[in-house]
Design an enzyme around this catalytic site. Structure first.
Site, PDB file in Angstrom:
ATOM      1  N   ALA A 143       0.812  -1.209   0.000  1.00 37.68           N
ATOM      2  CA  ALA A 143       0.000   0.000   0.000  1.00 37.68           C
ATOM      3  C   ALA A 143       0.853   1.269   0.000  1.00 37.68           C
ATOM      4  O   ALA A 143       2.036   1.255   0.324  1.00 37.68           O
ATOM      5  CB  ALA A 143      -0.919   0.005   1.223  1.00 37.68           C
ATOM      6  N   SER A 184      -2.626  -3.071  -4.787  1.00 36.79           N
ATOM      7  CA  SER A 184      -3.268  -3.084  -3.486  1.00 36.79           C
ATOM      8  C   SER A 184      -4.568  -2.294  -3.506  1.00 36.79           C
ATOM      9  O   SER A 184      -4.680  -1.251  -4.159  1.00 36.79           O
ATOM     10  CB  SER A 184      -2.329  -2.485  -2.435  1.00 36.79           C
ATOM     11  OG  SER A 184      -3.011  -2.237  -1.219  1.00 36.79           O
ATOM     12  N   GLN A 242      -5.802  -6.799  -5.816  1.00 29.45           N
ATOM     13  CA  GLN A 242      -6.000  -7.367  -4.489  1.00 29.45           C
ATOM     14  C   GLN A 242      -7.180  -6.694  -3.805  1.00 29.45           C
ATOM     15  O   GLN A 242      -7.345  -5.481  -3.869  1.00 29.45           O
ATOM     16  CB  GLN A 242      -4.756  -7.155  -3.627  1.00 29.45           C
ATOM     17  CG  GLN A 242      -4.904  -7.625  -2.195  1.00 29.45           C
ATOM     18  CD  GLN A 242      -4.584  -6.546  -1.173  1.00 29.45           C
ATOM     19  OE1 GLN A 242      -4.476  -5.373  -1.517  1.00 29.45           O
ATOM     20  NE2 GLN A 242      -4.419  -6.934   0.072  1.00 29.45           N
ATOM     21  N   TYR A 249     -10.224  -7.054  -0.314  1.00 28.18           N
ATOM     22  CA  TYR A 249     -10.767  -7.665   0.888  1.00 28.18           C
ATOM     23  C   TYR A 249     -12.289  -7.709   0.717  1.00 28.18           C
ATOM     24  O   TYR A 249     -12.849  -7.052  -0.163  1.00 28.18           O
ATOM     25  CB  TYR A 249     -10.439  -6.830   2.129  1.00 28.18           C
ATOM     26  CG  TYR A 249      -8.997  -6.898   2.568  1.00 28.18           C
ATOM     27  CD1 TYR A 249      -8.640  -7.619   3.707  1.00 28.18           C
ATOM     28  CD2 TYR A 249      -7.997  -6.233   1.875  1.00 28.18           C
ATOM     29  CE1 TYR A 249      -7.326  -7.664   4.135  1.00 28.18           C
ATOM     30  CE2 TYR A 249      -6.680  -6.278   2.293  1.00 28.18           C
ATOM     31  CZ  TYR A 249      -6.345  -6.999   3.425  1.00 28.18           C
ATOM     32  OH  TYR A 249      -5.053  -7.048   3.833  1.00 28.18           O
ATOM     33  N   THR A 306      -7.375 -11.282  -0.141  1.00 25.91           N
ATOM     34  CA  THR A 306      -6.593 -11.493   1.074  1.00 25.91           C
ATOM     35  C   THR A 306      -7.516 -12.037   2.152  1.00 25.91           C
ATOM     36  O   THR A 306      -8.534 -11.432   2.481  1.00 25.91           O
ATOM     37  CB  THR A 306      -5.935 -10.189   1.533  1.00 25.91           C
ATOM     38  OG1 THR A 306      -5.003  -9.768   0.530  1.00 25.91           O
ATOM     39  CG2 THR A 306      -5.189 -10.386   2.841  1.00 25.91           C
ATOM     40  N   LYS A 364      -5.080 -15.243  -1.012  1.00 28.81           N
ATOM     41  CA  LYS A 364      -3.773 -14.847  -0.474  1.00 28.81           C
ATOM     42  C   LYS A 364      -3.803 -14.926   1.044  1.00 28.81           C
ATOM     43  O   LYS A 364      -4.639 -14.277   1.681  1.00 28.81           O
ATOM     44  CB  LYS A 364      -3.419 -13.431  -0.912  1.00 28.81           C
ATOM     45  CG  LYS A 364      -2.111 -12.901  -0.342  1.00 28.81           C
ATOM     46  CD  LYS A 364      -1.841 -11.490  -0.833  1.00 28.81           C
ATOM     47  CE  LYS A 364      -0.565 -10.922  -0.229  1.00 28.81           C
ATOM     48  NZ  LYS A 364      -0.715 -10.631   1.218  1.00 28.81           N
ATOM     49  N   SER A 414       1.363 -17.120   2.049  1.00 22.80           N
ATOM     50  CA  SER A 414       1.819 -15.829   2.564  1.00 22.80           C
ATOM     51  C   SER A 414       1.476 -15.680   4.033  1.00 22.80           C
ATOM     52  O   SER A 414       0.406 -16.106   4.471  1.00 22.80           O
ATOM     53  CB  SER A 414       1.164 -14.692   1.767  1.00 22.80           C
ATOM     54  OG  SER A 414       1.392 -13.450   2.387  1.00 22.80           O
ATOM     55  N   HIS A 442       1.581 -12.543   5.131  1.00 19.05           N
ATOM     56  CA  HIS A 442       1.304 -11.108   5.075  1.00 19.05           C
ATOM     57  C   HIS A 442       2.557 -10.298   5.389  1.00 19.05           C
ATOM     58  O   HIS A 442       2.491  -9.211   5.963  1.00 19.05           O
ATOM     59  CB  HIS A 442       0.185 -10.750   6.059  1.00 19.05           C
ATOM     60  CG  HIS A 442      -0.681  -9.619   5.605  1.00 19.05           C
ATOM     61  ND1 HIS A 442      -1.985  -9.785   5.214  1.00 19.05           N
ATOM     62  CD2 HIS A 442      -0.435  -8.293   5.483  1.00 19.05           C
ATOM     63  CE1 HIS A 442      -2.509  -8.614   4.895  1.00 19.05           C
ATOM     64  NE2 HIS A 442      -1.595  -7.689   5.041  1.00 19.05           N
TER      65      HIS A 442
END
Length: 292
Positions: free
Chosen positions: A81, A108, A129, A131, A157, A230, A252, A254
């Site tokens: 980000a 992001s 990506q 959420y 994610t 992810k 991942s 994160h």
């Protein structure tokens, strides 16, 4: 530092010198005690190479494919980000660099350039990506904008039902920049007198803590793009991901920024990768490793 940087560590030191401490801490920090952050590095240092000799290396081809897209080497740009904190052109500059290197950038959701700005910056393969938010219309808006702009996959994610406790950001009283992708969707003016404004925004406004496996079907219903998960770190979750029919998984932790005291991503590949390979032609899932 004398001369031009020659390795990643030297670039990191230049970044530390050039950036305000609050920004450098954001980019380089991890969650809580930063144990997993240290382990991410040490785990790679513990891997040794078993060299073979007298092999013709006059022609070396590192290229591979991800979801059918050819890239120059098995190295992608993971979603990160706020690039404008490091460079005035932000994610647009990153996208151009990825295109020049013939690889894929994953943009992001918290980019400081919009989905549309990055899409129009150059001709390259890009993933987006996202959420799943408490307000599903926000997620749908971002995903569908990415699809209209030519992004080739959605990278969901899944390891952040709560935002990781990033103590450096709390101490620095980190404040969100303008999140341009959210303009007109949600107020980004989250105020807090105690700790990180970023933590307050994501924890209280955005993330849907009820997200579960059944919601993968909802995401698939709003887009025709391939969906990657992810944040996979276990054999059991890799099995579930295959069962719900995702197109790929990203191993991942994160970047150690979410949950501390989890294993380094590289250390769990051994338990995850055989599963993907064993599934065979009936499953198109791909395995990606974003250790940091």
């Amino acid at each position: 530092m004398e001369g031009e940087p020659v390795n990643v560590n030297e670039f990191q030191e230049l970044a530390r010198q050039a950036l305000p401490k609050i920004y450098y801490d954001y980019y380089s920090g991890g969650a809580e005690d930063e144990y997993t952050l240290k382990q991410n590095v040490e785990a790679f240092q513990g891997i040794t190479i078993r060299p073979r000799i007298l092999v013709d290396i006059s022609r070396i081809d590192l290229s591979t494919t991800v979801l059918g897209y050819k890239i120059s080497a098995p190295i992608l740009i993971a979603p990160s980000a706020k690039h404008k904190w490091a460079h005035p052109e932000g994610e647009v500059a990153t996208a151009r660099a990825a295109a020049a290197c013939d690889t894929i950038m994953i943009l992001s959701y918290r980019s400081t350039c919009t989905i549309e700005e990055v899409a129009s910056s150059c001709n390259a393969v890009r993933f987006f990506q996202c959420y799943v938010y408490k307000r599903r219309d926000i997620s749908a808006n971002l995903v569908q904008r990415a699809e209209r702009c030519g992004y080739k996959a959605i990278v969901l994610t899944v390891d952040s039902p709560r935002l990781g406790r990033r103590e450096k950001d709390i101490k620095n009283k980190m404040v969100n920049p303008q999140l341009k992708n959210f303009e007109g969707l949600v107020s980004t003016q989250v105020s807090t007198d105690d700790g990180s404004n970023i933590e307050a925004f994501d924890a209280n406004t955005a993330f849907d803590a009820s997200l579960s496996w059944k919601d993968i079907g909802w995401l698939r219903s709003i887009t025709n793009l391939p969906v990657l998960l992810k944040g996979v770190l276990t054999h059991e979750d890799a099995i579930k991901a295959v069962e719900v029919g995702v197109d790929g998984i990203v191993v991942s932790n994160h970047g150690a920024r979410q949950l501390d005291y989890v294993p380094p991503s590289i250390s769990v590949l051994e338990e995850v990768k055989p599963l993907i390979l064993a599934v065979g032609p009936a499953c198109s899932s791909q395995l990606l490793d974003f250790s940091t």
